[in-house]
Write an enzyme that holds these catalytic residues in place. Structure first.
Site, PDB file in Angstrom:
ATOM      1  N   GLU A   1       1.033  -1.139  -0.038  1.00 44.97           N
ATOM      2  CA  GLU A   1      -0.114   0.072   0.119  1.00 44.97           C
ATOM      3  C   GLU A   1       0.977   1.177   0.103  1.00 44.97           C
ATOM      4  OE1 GLU A   1      -2.627  -0.014   3.293  1.00 44.97           O
ATOM      5  OE2 GLU A   1      -3.669  -1.919   2.572  1.00 44.97           O
TER       6      GLU A   1
ATOM      7  N   ASP B   1      -5.898   9.789  10.277  1.00 42.13           N
ATOM      8  CA  ASP B   1      -4.570   9.408  10.470  1.00 42.13           C
ATOM      9  C   ASP B   1      -3.833   9.900  11.863  1.00 42.13           C
ATOM     10  OD1 ASP B   1      -3.751   7.560   8.222  1.00 42.13           O
ATOM     11  OD2 ASP B   1      -3.863   9.191   6.915  1.00 42.13           O
TER      12      ASP B   1
END
Ligand SMILES: Cc1ncc(COP(=O)(O)O)c(C=O)c1O
Lengths: 414, 266
Positions: free
Chosen positions: B49, B60
């Protein structure tokens, strides 16, 4: 794109929460889908519940203090020599700004859903201060996310939050202002949404937050309409409503009740923060034609680069220092119901000086932006035009900035 | 050729091993170095990824934010991300690469143009953090048409009804978020509970490959080795930061870490 009559603007979004088919929506991580849906169901039900409306109105009246004053600024009117200048002194509200309406409603909702903790973002510190007040009032624990730069420049409000028992969590990422505070607050919610309610401090964020906030601040225009009719016997034939626009909660609330009037009769003028005159940076996405993008869960006009990175803003007023803008205002702009323009830091400061020189009114730096444009335009308007400026915050919170920029004599003690 | 993501899972089923998925941020700490990291960790990782750095990442935590801000500060642009993938694919064509990011980056690039460039550079799948179901219906169909795997996310808060619809609309791979957390959070839910939820997903459609992410580290990964796959992100980003701070080579350190991770599930 069309604005419909007879339906509140907050309810004019489509199934997915888009106004005009493209502004707003729910661009959120999967984890937040459920709490957002829960909040939608709760709000849609309660806003039709007479008992809840009664409860809200009781707190608005007894605790927030309604109505806030609607006053004529006689000296300023004389000095300008054009339209009649009036102000809706929303800073009369408990806590000193319009942010109290949204904070109160969110705490009422949180209490009903059994949440024990409420979190919120803040820029100028008002949204945080009000949330801390309402949380205390309703027995909720409170956490406020605030950019480190804003913590420095809005100390009076930071002190108030702490005094109310709130945790003030400094945010050091990015530009260390409101945009980063909202991001951090959303992150915290992602991790704690099972136990914690979130309040977004303006008409921004995922669609439900836009709607709840707009619904709450609309109290301002409900009061104003009654006050106008008491004063003039009717809604004046030439009425102009000036309001500063950061996220857009105070302006939306100031206009909502007049939405269905022809704009030739009731014109809405939104004033964004143009930033320092010499700087390229600004917080005025509508005025300067920023492109549509996604910020904090909603599609909106937003300052960004070609790649889609959100751009840093600059404004003397922490409350307006935000790269995006409510989907509601994007919708009002594109349907041409409202007109948007900007005032620079310097123009806002000058307006503050003018207002405080002639009137016993002390608008904070945010509404000073609106005053700046109103003063300029009122000169050219006829005497039977009624100009109303929403003085939605008090300058006490800005005393350090004002002292630095203008010297001590402009800062009366409070 | 069948989609390399599907192929990878099929191969691993034969090996009876969970897939190891790594997450690194494109351009961290430079375009060149992030390519070197990909090349090197691809010796141990099964699917890569690659994060598209964004400066308002609402899902995040600190470690990935640090990596993303570092990459942005170095001036990375969307086209550089595609270039990194393209250069990687020149060497390892069959190793699946998934881009992970926020929708505004795709929106500004233009969905069609974005997909065209994904295809050109060899991207095999997409994870768009803030484009949930049903908002992603149209885009995920476009992805399918371009033979790009649109990876749906499922979280512990996903309702039963949504779960079924999401799985039905998903392509070959599904990403289960282990807990309520941003990336980089400590595992605060027992592996047993996570696996119960994982099994619920598998029961609805056993053919879809379901990977688990969030809170997966060297410490926790082995507890999940009987699943389709596991994603490690923040710990790797943290290792890059640590290496840079200690003036060590991130490529070597990160590779060591990924090789260890791989051993823990082999
Ligand atoms: C006094 C005041 N006015 C205006 C604003 C801008 O927000 P909004 O545009 O949502 O009213 C703020 C925000 O902090 C504020 O404190």
């Amino acid at each position: 794109m069309k604005l419909r009559k007879g339906i509140p603007v907050i309810d004019q979004g489509d199934k997915l929460g888009f106004w005009g088919g493209k502004f707003g929506g729910n661009f959120v991580p999967e984890t937040l889908k459920k709490p957002i849906e829960d909040l939608e169901i709760q709000f849609n039900k309660l806003k039709r519940d007479k008992k809840f409306i009664k409860e809200r109105d009781r707190y608005f009246k007894d605790w927030i203090g309604t109505p806030t004053r609607f006053i004529k600024l006689n000296n300023l009117t004389k000095y300008i020599g054009g339209a009649q200048i009036w102000s809706k002194v929303v800073s009369d509200a408990n806590g000193g700004a319009h942010k109290i309406y949204n904070a109160t409603v969110h705490c009422l909702l949180a209490r009903r859903s059994g949440k024990k903790v409420i979190i919120g973002d803040t820029g100028a510190g008002y949204a945080g201060k009000m949330l801390s007040m309402a949380a205390k009032k309703f027995g909720l624990k409170c956490k406020i996310f605030m950019g480190a730069k804003d913590i420095k420049r809005q100390q009076p409000n930071v002190k108030a939050m702490k005094k109310n028992g709130a945790d003030v969590i400094p945010v050091y990422s990015g530009s260390q202002t409101l945009v980063d505070a909202v991001s951090e607050c959303m992150r915290y919610w992602v991790a704690n949404c099972d136990t914690t309610a979130m309040c977004v401090g303006s008409t921004v964020g995922p669609a439900i937050f836009v709607r709840i906030c707009g619904w709450s601040t609309s109290q301002i225009s409900r009061e104003l309409k009654v006050q106008l009719i008491n004063e003039f016997g009717e809604v004046p034939k030439k009425l102009k409503l000036y309001n500063c626009v950061g996220g857009g909660s105070s302006s939306f609330g100031f206009w909502n009740e007049f939405m269905d009037y022809d704009k030739k009769q009731v014109e809405f003028i939104g004033v964004e923060a143009g930033g320092p005159a010499k700087s390229k940076r600004h917080a005025a996405p509508l005025t300067y034609g920023s492109k549509i993008g996604i910020l904090h869960g909603a599609a909106q006009y937003v300052n960004q680069n070609n790649d889609g990175q959100i751009e840093e803003t600059e404004s003397i007023s922490a409350g307006l220092d935000y790269p995006g803008i409510s989907p509601l205002h994007c919708f009002l702009k594109d349907t041409k119901r409202a007109r948007y323009t900007a005032a620079s830091d310097e123009e806002a400061l000058k307006a503050y000086q003018t207002v405080t020189k002639y009137e016993n009114l002390r608008p904070s730096l945010e509404p000073s932006h609106a005053f700046s444009v109103a003063i300029k335009e009122a000169k050219k308007l006829s005497k039977d035009t009624i100009v109303v400026i929403n003085s939605c915050g008090d300058a006490y919170k800005d005393k350090n900035i004002l002292e630095k920029k203008l010297g001590k004599k402009y800062v009366k003690s409070n | 050729m069948s989609n390399p993501i599907r192929q990878t899972f099929q191969n691993l089923k034969k090996e009876r091993r969970a897939a190891l998925l790594t997450y690194t941020v494109a351009g961290d700490s430079s375009n060149k170095q992030s390519l070197e990291i990909l090349k090197s960790i691809s010796n141990y990782a099964d699917i890569l990824e690659l994060g598209v750095p964004h400066n308002t990442p609402v899902a995040d935590g600190g470690q990935i934010q640090t990596s993303a801000y570092r990459a942005i500060k170095n001036g990375i642009k969307m086209n550089d991300v595609f270039k990194i993938v393209k250069n990687f694919k020149k060497i390892k064509y069959s190793k699946p690469v998934i881009l992970m990011g926020y929708y505004n980056m795709i929106y500004q690039y233009g969905e069609n143009n974005f997909l065209k460039n994904c295809k050109k550079s060899g991207v095999n799948g997409l994870i768009v953090v803030d484009l949930p179901w049903p908002e992603n219906k149209i885009f995920s169909k476009k992805c399918k048409k371009s033979s790009i795997n649109f990876i749906q996310l499922i979280s512990p808060t996903t309702s039963k009804k949504r779960l079924k619809s999401i799985i039905k609309d998903s392509h070959n791979m599904i990403y289960y978020i282990s807990m309520l957390s941003t990336t980089g959070g400590k595992l605060k839910v027992s592996p047993r509970k996570i696996l119960i939820n994982y099994n619920k997903i598998k029961k609805i459609d056993p053919k879809k490959n379901c990977v688990i992410g969030f809170g997966i580290t060297e410490k926790t990964i082995s507890k999940f080795k009987n699943t389709d796959g596991l994603v490690v992100g923040s710990q790797i980003c943290k290792e890059i930061t640590r290496s840079l701070n200690n003036r060590q080579n991130p490529v070597i350190n990160v590779s060591k870490m990924v090789s260890k991770l791989r051993k823990k599930i082999s």
